[in-house]
Design a protein around this motif. Structure first.
Motif, mmCIF file in Angstrom:
data_model
loop_
_atom_site.group_PDB
_atom_site.id
_atom_site.type_symbol
_atom_site.label_atom_id
_atom_site.label_comp_id
_atom_site.label_asym_id
_atom_site.label_seq_id
_atom_site.Cartn_x
_atom_site.Cartn_y
_atom_site.Cartn_z
ATOM 1 N N VAL A 53 9.466 49.072 22.825
ATOM 2 C CA VAL A 53 10.905 49.133 23.094
ATOM 3 C C VAL A 53 11.478 50.466 22.611
ATOM 4 N N TRP A 57 13.320 53.401 24.729
ATOM 5 C CA TRP A 57 14.617 53.952 24.339
ATOM 6 C C TRP A 57 14.554 55.477 24.287
ATOM 7 N N PHE A 105 19.397 51.403 28.913
ATOM 8 C CA PHE A 105 19.144 50.851 27.578
ATOM 9 C C PHE A 105 19.590 51.837 26.505
ATOM 10 N N TRP A 109 22.703 51.223 23.799
ATOM 11 C CA TRP A 109 22.489 51.204 22.347
ATOM 12 C C TRP A 109 22.234 52.647 21.890
ATOM 13 N N VAL A 115 18.235 49.877 17.253
ATOM 14 C CA VAL A 115 17.168 49.559 18.202
ATOM 15 C C VAL A 115 15.922 49.113 17.446
ATOM 16 N N VAL A 119 17.325 45.048 18.481
ATOM 17 C CA VAL A 119 16.864 44.820 19.860
ATOM 18 C C VAL A 119 15.382 45.130 20.028
ATOM 19 N N TRP A 124 10.931 43.418 26.111
ATOM 20 C CA TRP A 124 11.646 44.303 27.015
ATOM 21 C C TRP A 124 12.394 43.523 28.088
ATOM 22 N N HIS A 126 13.843 40.676 27.845
ATOM 23 C CA HIS A 126 15.098 40.210 27.259
ATOM 24 C C HIS A 126 16.143 41.320 27.273
ATOM 25 N N ASN A 127 15.720 42.509 26.872
ATOM 26 C CA ASN A 127 16.658 43.623 26.788
ATOM 27 C C ASN A 127 17.207 44.008 28.154
ATOM 28 N N ARG A 140 27.072 41.516 24.546
ATOM 29 C CA ARG A 140 25.673 41.925 24.422
ATOM 30 C C ARG A 140 25.163 41.707 23.003
ATOM 31 N N VAL A 144 22.106 39.202 21.705
ATOM 32 C CA VAL A 144 20.990 39.752 20.930
ATOM 33 C C VAL A 144 20.790 38.948 19.661
#
Length: 348
Positions: A53, A57, A105, A109, A115, A119, A124, A126-127, A140, A144
């Protein structure tokens, strides 16, 4: 051999037999080790998920920064996706759509520490759901926190977003750890596939089916496995793709380890239409689809032919055969496939 030597030999054997006897607490000890192994695997999966993740990002952040500084548009993202897929062919996360999700993404964030600590604990999938389905920053953040604290699966998260949970606050429990273990982006990142054990079975079955079709000597030419198709920016992967030299048709083979479900037919028809649109030459015949599904007691194997008036009929988990008679002689019959794969073992 003297009496003293014989006596010593018997004494040694008895001692060895005693040493090989399982201790009384062995079962409890084994259970503790198994628990520690399971805990260690779970920690490793969560750690790798966070790395994935965070990587997404970082890629998304760099896309944002470079677009702002250099002013380039979507063509660079398309080129980046192609180059990354070529460099990492086993990873399915570098489609144009997923690169745009990475960008969104990072735009959503901005705090990398958040992050990593929040998150990054979610898969991924889910995000992506959170950033695409919700517009408010407060909403959001709410989902989370709930997904983490209640260990929601992606399905549960999607249902709660659809039902506006933030307005009703029901009490729901699920298994985030199990969902993380199934996240395809995570296991592609590791090079293990969706699930290592399931992938091993799938690999063996694919090898078996491929060898069987090629050994028939009836015109099957192997094109590829997990053959990638891109439709409107999204990636799709065909289990097996062949070209039949006698029929002048592509043949799509889809393997399902479960009983037949109606959505399997829809997926197969989608692949047939995509292959016809992207690969079929003007002088090729319509693409043929072969769906292999394992029921509880036997294998259901059925052909579907793109362009034939249907829909596919489903009754008692059996498909109606739609292959025209003039083509049946060039392809293995359902009976042949059932006989070949009915006794399939993992080691084949």
């Amino acid at each position: 051999m003297c009496l003293h030597t014989i006596s010593f030999w018997h004494h040694t054997v008895e001692n060895n037999m005693d040493n090989n006897t399982l201790p009384s607490d062995y079962t409890q000890w084994l259970a503790e080790i198994k628990q520690r192994v399971a805990q260690a695997r779970h920690k490793a999966v969560l750690a790798v998920n966070t790395e994935l993740v965070c990587l997404y990002w970082q890629i998304g952040r760099e896309i944002l920064e470079r677009q702002a500084q250099q002013g380039w548009g979507s063509k660079v993202i398309d080129r980046l996706g192609r180059d990354l897929r070529e460099a990492f062919p086993d990873m399915k996360g570098f489609s144009r759509a997923n690169l745009m999700y990475m960008r969104a993404f990072a735009e959503t964030w901005t705090d990398f520490e958040f992050v990593q600590q929040a998150v990054g604990q979610l898969p991924w999938g889910h995000n992506v759901l959170i950033i695409t389905r919700l517009k408010s920053a407060d909403e959001r953040l709410f989902y989370v926190q709930k997904a983490l604290s209640e260990h929601w699966s992606r399905t549960t998260l999607e249902v709660q977003i659809k039902n506006n949970l933030h307005q009703r606050l029901p009490d729901i429990y699920s298994t985030l750890a199990q969902e993380t273990l199934k996240d395809p982006y995570l296991f592609d990142f590791l090079g293990l596939g969706e699930d290592a054990q399931e992938r091993e079975i799938e690999d063996a079955l694919v090898r078996h089916v491929t060898r069987f079709l090629l050994e028939l000597g009836s015109g099957f030419a192997y094109i590829g496995r997990q053959y990638r198709l891109e439709v409107n920016g999204d990636e799709f992967f065909i289990d097996l793709l062949f070209y039949h030299t006698r029929l002048k048709s592509y043949v799509v083979v889809e393997l399902k380890a479960t009983a037949f479900k109606p959505e399997h037919a829809g997926q197969l028809n989608f692949y047939l239409a995509a292959v016809d649109a992207q690969l079929k030459a003007d002088d090729d015949n319509p693409t043929i689809g072969l769906l292999l599904c394992r029921t509880q007691n036997r294998l259901v194997a059925e052909y579907a032919l793109s362009g034939i008036d249907k829909p596919i009929g489903v009754a008692e988990y059996e498909l109606v055969r739609h292959l025209p008679e003039n083509l049946q002689s060039s392809l293995p019959t359902v009976g042949q496939l059932e006989a070949e794969l009915g006794d399939f073992e993992l080691g084949d």
